[in-house]
Enzyme design. Structure first.
Site, PDB file in Angstrom:
ATOM      1  CG  ASP A  90      -1.734  -1.116   1.476  1.00 29.24           C
ATOM      2  OD1 ASP A  90      -2.091  -1.743   0.484  1.00 29.24           O
ATOM      3  OD2 ASP A  90      -2.044  -1.404   2.650  1.00 29.24           O
TER       4      ASP A  90
HETATM    5  N1  URA Z   1      -0.993  -5.953   4.035  1.00 25.56           N
HETATM    6  C1  URA Z   1      -1.474  -4.701   4.029  1.00 25.56           C
HETATM    7  O1  URA Z   1      -2.458  -4.408   4.692  1.00 25.56           O
HETATM    8  N2  URA Z   1      -0.846  -3.790   3.280  1.00 25.56           N
HETATM    9  C2  URA Z   1       0.262  -4.049   2.565  1.00 25.56           C
HETATM   10  O2  URA Z   1       0.796  -3.160   1.915  1.00 25.56           O
HETATM   11  C3  URA Z   1       0.762  -5.366   2.587  1.00 25.56           C
HETATM   12  C4  URA Z   1       0.109  -6.293   3.332  1.00 25.56           C
END
Ligand code: URA
Length: 262
Positions: A105
């Site tokens: 993310d």
């Molecule tokens: N889980 C998440 O919530 N975000 C990420 O970027 C990777 C794994």
């Protein structure tokens, strides 16, 4: 040999197979001068001229495998319609067109692999290969043993139960706690959603491990090439099961026959 266009594009390092489909649908790809938007279309990279945005693609690019410490505030897509920074902006000196293996993310930091080896990336991302990914999560307040137990056993999300995870408390201060979570699934925002589901508020999320690869003391924005041994070890994971060379599904430890004692 005739191959599906999205496969050719990913093998040429243009984008992942899924992103290549979007590129095809957008009418950016032509075969022998004719724009193709049909996803099942096949072509032969040896005999057909395949172009992306009018420029011929080649499938013979030098293979590159990178480990980046993705900082918070970068997108793991190849383009952002809102103009936010993208991870490939950080790869100074890398001229090959690499793209991320999976995604993190915008607000998540940590270990991200990038490569222009589409087949390798697709195999690593395939759910059947179950690569362990380790995350360090800072949450507000304290974490109850019951919350750790629920996360470990699997929690119910809108897209179904999560698989059992390895979850351990790491440290605790007055206002925050760190826990570590290791999962092998790769669902959208999975760690954040798992924490929310047990009532934990995530304030920082860092991927510290991808299988045997560790982020160690790298700093945000730093990257390094994987060495040949690391690539070979990862590649071994991507050999389809049933060939006798891939990962075992049973958890049985292979033993080498010991040499006869003299
Ligand atoms: N889980 C998440 O919530 N975000 C990420 O970027 C990777 C794994």
């Amino acid at each position: 040999m005739q191959e599906r266009l999205q496969k050719i594009l990913s093998q040429a390092g243009v984008a992942s197979r899924r992103e290549s489909e979007t590129i095809i649908l957008a009418g950016r790809v032509a075969v022998n001068g004719t724009v193709v938007t049909e996803l099942g279309t096949k072509a032969d990279p040896d005999t057909d001229t395949i172009t992306l945005d009018g420029k011929p693609i080649t499938v013979t690019e030098q293979r590159v495998y990178l480990l980046l410490y993705k900082p918070v505030g970068y997108m793991t897509t190849m383009k952002d319609p809102e103009g936010r920074p993208i991870v490939t902006d950080l790869l100074k000196g890398i001229k090959e067109r690499v793209y991320p293996v999976g995604r993190l993310d915008y607000n998540t930091e940590g270990l991200l692999l990038l490569t222009n080896d589409g087949a390798f990336a697709n195999m690593l991302m395939h759910p059947s290969h179950e690569v362990d990914k380790g995350y360090l999560v800072r949450v507000s307040g304290h974490v109850a043993p019951e919350q750790i137990r629920k996360l470990s056993e699997g929690v119910k999300l809108e897209d179904g139960m999560t698989a059992p995870a390895k979850v351990l408390p790491v440290s605790e201060s007055e206002n925050n706690s760190w826990i570590s979570i290791t999962i092998h699934e790769g669902r959208y925002r999975q760690v954040r959603r798992m924490c929310e589901a047990v009532g934990l508020n995530v304030v920082r999320l860092k991927r510290s491990r991808y299988d045997f690869l560790e982020i160690g003391d790298m700093k945000p924005g730093e990257f390094r090439h994987l060495d040949a041994v690391e690539v070979a070890k990862l590649r071994r994971k991507t050999v389809p099961s049933g060939t006798g060379r891939g990962p075992r599904k049973t958890g049985v430890v292979a033993r080498r026959k010991s040499a006869p004692r003299r």
